[in-house]
Design an enzyme around this catalytic site. Structure first.
Site, PDB file in Angstrom:
ATOM      1  N   MET A   7      -4.138  19.325  35.028  1.00 26.27           N
ATOM      2  CA  MET A   7      -4.283  20.779  35.117  1.00 26.27           C
ATOM      3  C   MET A   7      -4.179  21.400  33.728  1.00 26.27           C
ATOM      4  O   MET A   7      -3.211  21.192  33.016  1.00 26.27           O
ATOM      5  CB  MET A   7      -3.227  21.358  36.053  1.00 26.27           C
ATOM      6  CG  MET A   7      -3.414  20.873  37.490  1.00 26.27           C
ATOM      7  SD  MET A   7      -2.223  21.587  38.638  1.00 26.27           S
ATOM      8  CE  MET A   7      -2.849  23.260  38.801  1.00 26.27           C
ATOM      9  N   SER A   8      -5.194  22.173  33.396  1.00 24.03           N
ATOM     10  CA  SER A   8      -5.262  22.733  32.044  1.00 24.03           C
ATOM     11  C   SER A   8      -4.712  24.142  31.968  1.00 24.03           C
ATOM     12  O   SER A   8      -4.444  24.659  30.892  1.00 24.03           O
ATOM     13  CB  SER A   8      -6.725  22.765  31.602  1.00 24.03           C
ATOM     14  OG  SER A   8      -7.455  23.648  32.446  1.00 24.03           O
ATOM     15  N   MET A  32      -1.363  18.358  30.338  1.00 23.54           N
ATOM     16  CA  MET A  32      -1.328  17.518  29.147  1.00 23.54           C
ATOM     17  C   MET A  32      -1.227  18.386  27.906  1.00 23.54           C
ATOM     18  O   MET A  32      -2.036  19.291  27.708  1.00 23.54           O
ATOM     19  CB  MET A  32      -2.619  16.698  29.035  1.00 23.54           C
ATOM     20  CG  MET A  32      -2.557  15.416  29.805  1.00 23.54           C
ATOM     21  SD  MET A  32      -4.114  14.497  29.632  1.00 23.54           S
ATOM     22  CE  MET A  32      -5.059  15.239  30.942  1.00 23.54           C
ATOM     23  N   CYS A  97     -12.282  12.013  23.771  1.00 21.02           N
ATOM     24  CA  CYS A  97     -11.046  12.450  24.421  1.00 21.02           C
ATOM     25  C   CYS A  97     -11.036  12.022  25.883  1.00 21.02           C
ATOM     26  O   CYS A  97     -10.011  11.585  26.405  1.00 21.02           O
ATOM     27  CB  CYS A  97     -10.930  13.971  24.307  1.00 21.02           C
ATOM     28  SG  CYS A  97      -9.485  14.647  25.134  1.00 21.02           S
ATOM     29  N   CYS A 193     -11.457  20.333  22.936  1.00 14.80           N
ATOM     30  CA  CYS A 193     -10.517  20.124  24.022  1.00 14.80           C
ATOM     31  C   CYS A 193      -9.105  19.904  23.467  1.00 14.80           C
ATOM     32  O   CYS A 193      -8.897  19.063  22.586  1.00 14.80           O
ATOM     33  CB  CYS A 193     -10.960  18.901  24.813  1.00 14.80           C
ATOM     34  SG  CYS A 193     -10.218  18.829  26.417  1.00 14.80           S
TER      35      CYS A 193
END
Length: 365
Positions: A7-8, A32, A97, A193
RNA sequence: UGGGGUGUAGCCAAGCGGUAAGGCACGGGACUUUGACUCCCGCAUUCGUAGGUUCAAAUCCUGCCACCCCAG
């Protein structure tokens, strides 16, 4: 089934988590943090995103955690990123990534947590069969992110699920709104990212010191000065600072090449043949479902994210391929990825090593 | 020192008595999970400078300054 979801803090992964929860899975949200940087007040730049993860996870009713892969990100992604720039190329850190962090280190973490699958908010679809997994374009053609996933292997895709891949972005936002998710209206994030949007040149300058040199035309005439070849990429217009010239045509100037040996940036006024190429070579291609049958075949490809598909003829050469274009392509850039498609299926891709210019630049021959 | 020419935004450049085109660059925004490209918006109350003529001057006149070219 237990599913770990990355989950960003954005809507896509939030809705992905919600959908999995609704399907009855044992969903665990994980945020993360892969880049250590604080703002002027000393507040971690990722703090706000993590706060959104907390709000959303609480709303959905799932546990959430945070992991920090900063060190790994630096070792596996960022160091490569810098090395490529030093070599005069233009890397795509986000493809790497996915290969190294999201679908490797993070996937291992999911396995450790005894999860049966790893989910992300990517706009992509996967289709499992006895033959293996196929990666398919997202339902929302304008948001399709398979380009960034083209480096994934069967093993990585086997355990991956993309809950929003079959939805349109519009629907994702609606679902978020209907369920009162706090980030329903949050602007889509862009930029590298985990690092985010930056003033790119000044960001690179923090890691790669300036190395000024001359900007010259394709026939070697001096035009201006540049600050360092690594700060420019092929086809680039902005940032050259070349104003009107009484010997010019009034058109914009573009980067058409880099003369590494002499530290010269080669520029040209207007868009001409030097900016276009006829074919490319990629030494290392990842074929998601194994190399296609036959030595040569026709399919479509992209040379950058969000480019309409281009028809190409691929000739397999060892681990790589020679890719001939049906139409000359503008500013195909070494370091970027070429990604192949057969209709809806993403076949795979790899980093571009060299291109065959439509018209060679004399200075570089 | 004579003769000629030119001075309009950061740069190139229209305008030649009626109230400052356009392009490049630059800045902002849109687009975008890389870098780019692209698109949209903004960007000289003022024309080297000081006077003069005129209802009206970047445009005409005069002085001065700067730069360029040719003579020497």
């Amino acid at each position: 089934m237990r599913i770990v979801i990355g989950m960003s803090g954005g809507v896509d992964s939030a809705v992905a988590a919600l959908l999995l929860k609704q399907q009855g899975h044992d969903v665990v949200g994980v945020f993360m943090k892969n880049w250590e940087e604080k703002d002027e007040e000393g507040v971690c730049l990722a703090a706000e995103d993590y706060a959104d993860v907390r709000r959303v996870a609480d709303k959905i009713g799932i546990p959430y955690y945070s992991v920090n892969f900063s060190k790994l990100y630096k070792e596996k992604v960022f160091s490569y990123f810098l090395e490529e720039y030093k070599c005069g190329r233009t890397p795509n850190p986000d493809v790497l990534c996915n290969n190294e962090i999201k679908f490797k280190a993070f996937l291992e973490l999911a396995h450790t947590a005894e999860a049966g699958a790893l989910a992300t908010g990517h706009y992509a679809r996967s289709e499992k069969s006895a033959d293996g997994v196929r990666l398919l374009r997202a339902a929302d053609k304008g948001k399709d992110q398979t380009y960034f996933l083209a480096g994934l292997t069967q093993a990585q895709l086997r355990d991956a699920v993309f809950p929003v891949g079959g939805l349109l972005k519009h629907d994702v936002r609606n679902i978020a709104r209907e369920h009162g998710l706090a980030n329903a209206e949050k602007k889509d994030s862009t930029g590298i990212c985990f690092i985010g949007e930056r003033q790119f040149k000044s960001f690179l300058m923090q890691f790669l010191p300036a190395q000024p040199g001359d900007m010259v035309t394709v026939d070697g005439r001096f035009v201006s000065r540049h600050e360092g070849l690594m700060y420019y990429t092929l086809g680039q217009r902005k940032g050259l600072g070349i104003g009107g010239r009484n010997d010019g045509t009034g058109e914009s100037w573009f980067v058409v090449g880099k003369d590494l040996a002499a530290n010269r940036l080669i520029v040209q006024q207007g868009e001409h043949d030097e900016l276009f190429s006829l074919s490319l070579d990629a030494k290392k291609i990842n074929w998601i479902a194994g190399a296609p049958a036959g030595e040569t075949f026709v399919c479509t490809a992209k040379f950058r994210y969000r480019q309409p598909d281009q028809r190409v003829e691929v000739r397999i050469e060892g681990d790589g391929a020679h890719v001939r274009f049906f139409e000359p392509q503008r500013a195909v850039t070494p370091g970027q990825w070429v990604v192949f498609y057969q209709d809806e299926v993403c076949l795979g891709g790899g980093p571009i090593d060299s291109v065959e210019p439509k018209k060679p630049i004399a200075l570089l021959v």
